[in-house]
Design a protein around this motif. Structure first.
Motif, PDB file in Angstrom:
ATOM      1  N   TYR A 123       0.582  -1.182  -0.114  1.00 23.71           N
ATOM      2  CA  TYR A 123       0.202   0.210   0.052  1.00 23.71           C
ATOM      3  C   TYR A 123       0.852   1.269  -0.125  1.00 23.71           C
ATOM      4  O   TYR A 123       2.198   0.935   0.653  1.00 23.71           O
ATOM      5  N   THR A 124       0.268   2.317  -1.002  1.00 24.57           N
ATOM      6  CA  THR A 124       1.158   3.877  -0.073  1.00 24.57           C
ATOM      7  C   THR A 124       0.256   4.352  -0.262  1.00 24.57           C
ATOM      8  O   THR A 124      -0.704   5.074  -0.513  1.00 24.57           O
ATOM      9  N   ALA A 152      -3.603   3.955  -2.432  1.00 19.74           N
ATOM     10  CA  ALA A 152      -3.145   2.974  -3.202  1.00 19.74           C
ATOM     11  C   ALA A 152      -2.697   1.873  -3.336  1.00 19.74           C
ATOM     12  O   ALA A 152      -2.075   0.902  -2.452  1.00 19.74           O
ATOM     13  N   LEU A 156       4.229   2.833  -4.619  1.00 20.04           N
ATOM     14  CA  LEU A 156       4.312   4.394  -5.642  1.00 20.04           C
ATOM     15  C   LEU A 156       6.197   5.086  -5.220  1.00 20.04           C
ATOM     16  O   LEU A 156       6.568   4.553  -3.791  1.00 20.04           O
ATOM     17  N   ASP A 160       6.730  10.142  -8.758  1.00 24.70           N
ATOM     18  CA  ASP A 160       5.725   9.308  -9.814  1.00 24.70           C
ATOM     19  C   ASP A 160       5.614   9.628 -10.973  1.00 24.70           C
ATOM     20  O   ASP A 160       5.338   9.698 -11.623  1.00 24.70           O
ATOM     21  N   ASN A 180      -3.718  -2.410  -8.625  1.00 27.58           N
ATOM     22  CA  ASN A 180      -3.555  -2.033  -8.786  1.00 27.58           C
ATOM     23  C   ASN A 180      -4.300  -0.436  -9.344  1.00 27.58           C
ATOM     24  O   ASN A 180      -4.470  -0.934 -10.311  1.00 27.58           O
ATOM     25  N   SER A 182      -3.551   2.810  -9.166  1.00 25.77           N
ATOM     26  CA  SER A 182      -2.420   3.423  -8.640  1.00 25.77           C
ATOM     27  C   SER A 182      -2.275   4.994  -9.800  1.00 25.77           C
ATOM     28  O   SER A 182      -2.565   5.982  -9.524  1.00 25.77           O
ATOM     29  N   TYR A 185      -4.918   7.784  -8.744  1.00 23.86           N
ATOM     30  CA  TYR A 185      -4.529   8.190  -7.489  1.00 23.86           C
ATOM     31  C   TYR A 185      -3.407   9.161  -8.107  1.00 23.86           C
ATOM     32  O   TYR A 185      -3.261  10.066  -8.908  1.00 23.86           O
ATOM     33  N   SER A 186      -3.057  10.345  -6.175  1.00 24.25           N
ATOM     34  CA  SER A 186      -2.176  11.742  -6.936  1.00 24.25           C
ATOM     35  C   SER A 186      -2.515  12.566  -7.161  1.00 24.25           C
ATOM     36  O   SER A 186      -4.425  12.041  -7.353  1.00 24.25           O
TER      37      SER A 186
END
Length: 291
Positions: A123-124, A152, A156, A160, A180, A182, A185-186
């Protein structure tokens, strides 16, 4: 590493373990991780002469996060990308990040025999975003932060935002990477018509709340219950709006796969994949966004 067409210089940004240069860390990936500092190196690409170098420090960002986000710990977001601007300034993009694993052990019995199975998930946690604008000497000109709380199911890394546009899209891999997602996200960053925009997926509660503190910021939750928003700093506060229009209906959402964002050459528009959810029905569209 990036090249400036404006002044014909090469910019190399490096993350260094803080202890190795005997400095206090300005970045980390969680309380238990190694602390880092960020160093900018500016070269003449033809002679390879080092024109300037400095450690990137952002006391204004730290002060903004303390005053507005009121987080429990000092802002130590890691570097995600940087942008060389036409006015010869540099914008640095930071994000709080914490990597960790969760291991589960299961015991089963078959024909009287016991067997043990172990599964590990990666996880992140992705927290508040920090935007810093500096001049060529490393003087901090303007900074602000936006609270965010995402999780996420993937590991990561720093830089990124810089690297993901040069890699494969992440969407439902095989085995342990099935979850995943991801790419949703971010965040993403754009500078259009002298205004900078931070683009990310967020739930309705956080979008419509005027509170900036991390304490009042609800965890984003499931991607399919979010909407893509764009946010900008008006000089005193962060203003948020729905990128694909106000969903109004609580059972509708419109969100995008951020790592698919592809900007036009003039930087004033981009294409992406938007997913529209109405109840249990989901449809994917390729859309152009103009600013």
């Amino acid at each position: 590493m990036k090249y400036s067409q404006a002044n014909k210089q090469l910019y190399m940004l490096t993350a260094i373990e803080a202890e190795s240069v005997k400095r206090m860390p300005t970045m980390d990936k969680g309380k238990k991780s190694t602390g880092f500092v960020l160093q900018m190196n500016i070269f003449d690409p033809f002679s390879l002469e080092l024109k300037n170098k400095y450690f990137v420090e952002h006391p204004k960002l730290t002060a903004y996060a303390d005053e507005h986000l009121k987080a429990k710990r000092k802002y130590l977001g890691i570097i995600q990308d940087f942008k060389l601007n036409d006015d010869n300034t540099i914008t640095y993009m930071f994000e709080e990040m914490d990597n960790y694993t969760v291991t589960n052990t299961y015991t089963s019995y078959t024909n009287g025999r016991m067997s043990t199975h172990t599964s590990t998930h990666f996880y992140t946690d992705l927290g508040s975003m920090g935007i810093v604008n500096m001049d060529q000497s490393g003087k901090e000109l303007r900074s602000y932060a936006i609270a965010k709380d995402q999780k996420a199911e993937a590991t990561l890394y720093m830089f990124d935002l810089y690297s993901r546009k040069m890699s494969n899209w992440n969407f439902r891999g095989q085995g342990y990477s099935y979850n995943n997602l991801s790419g949703f996200y971010s965040y993403d960053y754009m500078f259009v018509n002298d205004k900078e925009y931070v683009i990310y997926n967020e739930n309705v509660r956080n979008t419509e709340s005027e509170k900036e503190t991390t304490k009042d910021n609800k965890s984003m939750g499931r991607i399919s219950l979010t909407n893509t928003i764009y946010a900008y700093f008006d000089g005193s506060k962060v203003v948020k709006s729905y990128l694909f229009g106000d969903p109004k209906n609580k059972d509708e959402n419109r969100f995008c796969q951020l790592e698919m964002n592809t900007a036009a050459e003039d930087g004033k528009s981009f294409a992406t994949m938007m997913i529209e959810r109405k109840g249990r029905d989901k449809q994917a569209y390729i859309v152009w966004v103009n600013f």
